[in-house]
Structures are given as structure tokens and as C-alpha cells.
Write a protein that holds these residues in place. Structure first.
Motif, short mmCIF file in Angstrom:
data_model
loop_
_atom_site.label_atom_id
_atom_site.label_comp_id
_atom_site.label_asym_id
_atom_site.label_seq_id
_atom_site.Cartn_x
_atom_site.Cartn_y
_atom_site.Cartn_z
N VAL A 146 37.45 35.97 41.38
CA VAL A 146 37.55 35.02 40.27
C VAL A 146 38.57 33.94 40.61
O VAL A 146 38.32 32.75 40.43
N GLY A 204 31.97 33.87 37.42
CA GLY A 204 32.32 34.20 36.04
C GLY A 204 31.19 34.89 35.29
O GLY A 204 31.41 35.86 34.56
N LYS A 205 29.97 34.40 35.49
CA LYS A 205 28.82 35.02 34.83
C LYS A 205 28.61 36.45 35.34
O LYS A 205 28.33 37.35 34.56
N LEU A 222 35.70 41.94 33.88
CA LEU A 222 36.84 41.15 33.42
C LEU A 222 37.78 41.99 32.56
O LEU A 222 38.94 41.65 32.40
#
Length: 64
Positions: free
Chosen positions: A32, A48-49, A57
Motif C-alpha cells: 500500500v 487499495g481495491k 487493511l
């Protein structure tokens, strides 16, 4: 994400960990963090997706 984008991301993440122990262990937070360093603007979005889709996350230090 294309193979080329994945290779760029992998090289950037590995370079960010040089000199650390253990040097070959990359975490979700490593990917990330360095995704913004890749010159392709789609890479941070896709990282991120993927992180959100796999719920990593919530524990960014979990190894991939």
C-alpha cells in the motif's frame, strides 16, 4: 492489473525493504505504501481495491 504493473509494484516494495530484517518478507502495508511510487496511476487504486476486498487493511502488518 497487468503483469508489468505487478512487477513494478514488487520491485518498488522490495527496494523499500532493503537492509531490513527479514528483507524478503513484504507486508500488505509495504505494498500500500509503495504503490504510490509506481509511475502508473492505476496501481495505487488497484492495490487499495485488492486490500479492501481481502480485508487486509484491518491488519496491515499481516504478511502476504
Amino acid at each position: 492489473m497487468s503483469l508489468g504493473q505487478l512487477q513494478q509494484l514488487g520491485r518498488a516494495a522490495k527496494a523499500s525493504r532493503e537492509g531490513e530484517t527479514p528483507p524478503n518478507r513484504l507486508t500488505a502495508s509495504d505494498f500500500v505504501r509503495v504503490s504510490g511510487q509506481v509511475k502508473d496511476p492505476k496501481v495505487p487504486l488497484e492495490v487499495g481495491k485488492a486490500a479492501a476486498a481481502f480485508s487486509i487493511l484491518t491488519d496491515p502488518a499481516s504478511p502476504l
